[in-house]
Design an enzyme around this catalytic site. Structure first.
Site, short mmCIF file in Angstrom:
data_model
loop_
_atom_site.label_atom_id
_atom_site.label_comp_id
_atom_site.label_asym_id
_atom_site.label_seq_id
_atom_site.Cartn_x
_atom_site.Cartn_y
_atom_site.Cartn_z
N ASP A 72 0.81 -1.22 0.00
CA ASP A 72 0.00 0.00 0.00
C ASP A 72 0.85 1.27 0.00
OD1 ASP A 72 -2.63 -0.88 -0.21
OD2 ASP A 72 -2.89 -1.12 1.96
N ARG B 62 0.19 -1.85 7.50
CA ARG B 62 0.81 -0.65 6.92
C ARG B 62 1.82 0.01 7.86
NH1 ARG B 62 -2.91 3.27 3.42
NH2 ARG B 62 -0.80 3.70 2.65
N ARG C 151 -10.16 5.74 10.35
CA ARG C 151 -8.70 5.59 10.41
C ARG C 151 -8.10 6.55 11.43
NH1 ARG C 151 -6.65 2.74 5.96
NH2 ARG C 151 -8.20 1.20 5.37
N HIS D 156 -11.53 7.30 4.30
CA HIS D 156 -10.58 8.41 4.46
C HIS D 156 -11.27 9.68 3.98
CE1 HIS D 156 -6.54 5.99 4.23
NE2 HIS D 156 -6.68 6.47 5.45
N CYS E 220 -4.89 9.71 -3.36
CA CYS E 220 -4.20 8.74 -2.49
C CYS E 220 -2.76 8.53 -2.94
CB CYS E 220 -4.90 7.39 -2.52
SG CYS E 220 -6.59 7.44 -1.93
N1 ARG Z 1 -5.35 0.12 0.79
C1 ARG Z 1 -5.11 1.39 1.39
C2 ARG Z 1 -5.71 1.42 2.77
O1 ARG Z 1 -6.78 0.90 2.94
C3 ARG Z 1 -5.68 2.48 0.54
C4 ARG Z 1 -5.32 3.86 1.02
C5 ARG Z 1 -5.94 4.93 0.19
N2 ARG Z 1 -5.39 6.17 0.49
C6 ARG Z 1 -6.05 7.31 0.67
N3 ARG Z 1 -5.39 8.42 0.80
N4 ARG Z 1 -7.38 7.33 0.77
O2 ARG Z 1 -5.15 1.96 3.70
#
Ligand code: ARG
Length: 281
Positions: free
Chosen positions: A81, A106, A151, A180, A274
């Site tokens: 990611d 991550r 998040r 997000h 992203c």
């Molecule tokens: N697979 C990543 C996650 O779920 C995607 C992140 C997408 N990034 C963003 N800035 N919205 O964390």
């Protein structure tokens, strides 16, 4: 009897001015969907890394063609990611805040992004609570719009405000597909945003309408193709090409939409914004 005709001029579109921007991007060399931490990710869907790379390169070239500077960050094997560079942190002036990720998958990216920040002359600071960088923190004029609910931890918002010396506006996200802030809201210039109201709590929607009376309200069809995951220089708005309704709204408001296709990156739950960490002067 005489008829008199009065020509009514079409309302003038606001004049939009582009600024030269600086971005950082990480190529998707090790991109994969090996785990699912958002509703867009399906570990059963194969990913074409070559296509992801070609699409990413097209985005990179688009920024260069528009006259922007792009730093390229070294990708790290085992961190699929990492291509979503926006999540690496938040940089404004001489302050570089490095991300603290919600999910263990991550976590290793924090170190990689902190190392990159150091290599370009910043002294990265971390937060005690989870912050997923520009995934949830968007600069809008002299405030930072900050998402929470999926998040970034709301308790990180005052930490961010203190580190930057800027007011932070906390906005609650309520739909897991828009996990997000940058999936449901795009900053177009210092005074103009576009957003998808159903992704926000009623209080957050009210707040946004009050702060941004000219906000562009985007419909579901555009939101669900990640149309709001866009990057604007004040005139050009680089955005997913599939969001045709949003593109028409942008044209109407005097912006120039620049559509790109990042279909492979959408499989990980991300698109243009992203993949782009904005570095604010
Ligand atoms: N697979 C990543 C996650 O779920 C995607 C992140 C997408 N990034 C963003 N800035 N919205 O964390």
């Amino acid at each position: 009897m005489t008829d008199s005709y009065v020509a009514i001029p079409a309302p003038a579109k606001p004049q939009r001015t582009p600024r030269a921007a600086r971005y950082a991007m990480t190529p998707p060399d090790f991109f994969a969907v090996d785990y699912a931490i958002n509703p867009w990710m399906d570990v059963g869907t194969p990913v074409d890394v070559r296509l992801a790379r070609a699409q990413w390169q097209h985005l990179h070239r688009t920024y260069l063609r528009l006259g922007h500077r792009v730093d390229v960050i070294e990708p790290v094997p085992g961190l699929p990611d990492m291509v979503y560079a926006a999540n690496g942190g938040f940089i404004a002036g001489d302050v570089a805040i490095v991300a603290r990720f919600r999910f263990a998958e991550r976590a290793g990216e924090s170190r990689a992004y902190a190392e990159w920040m150091s290599s370009v002359g910043y002294r990265p600071v971390s937060t005690r609570h989870v912050n997923e960088g520009q995934g949830d923190l968007l600069m809008a004029g002299d405030v930072v719009l900050a998402g929470y609910g999926f998040r970034t931890d709301r308790r990180a918002h005052p930490e961010i405000a203190a580190a930057l010396g800027m007011p932070v506006v906390s906005l609650e996200l309520v739909d897991p597909r828009f996990y997000h802030l940058d999936t449901a809201l795009a900053v177009l210039d210092d005074r103009t945003i576009a957003f998808y109201p159903p992704a926000f709590s009623a209080a957050a929607q009210d707040r946004l309408h009050a702060l941004f009376p000219d906000a562009i309200v985007v419909g579901s069809a555009d939101a669900y193709v990640f149309g709001l995951n866009a990057v604007s220089d004040g005139l050009h708005v680089v955005m997913p090409a599939a969001a045709t309704g949003f593109a028409a709204q942008l044209l109407d408001a005097g912006f120039r939409p620049v559509g790109v296709d990042l279909s492979e990156l959408l499989k990980g739950g991300g698109s243009v914004k992203c993949c782009t960490l904005e570095v604010f002067p």
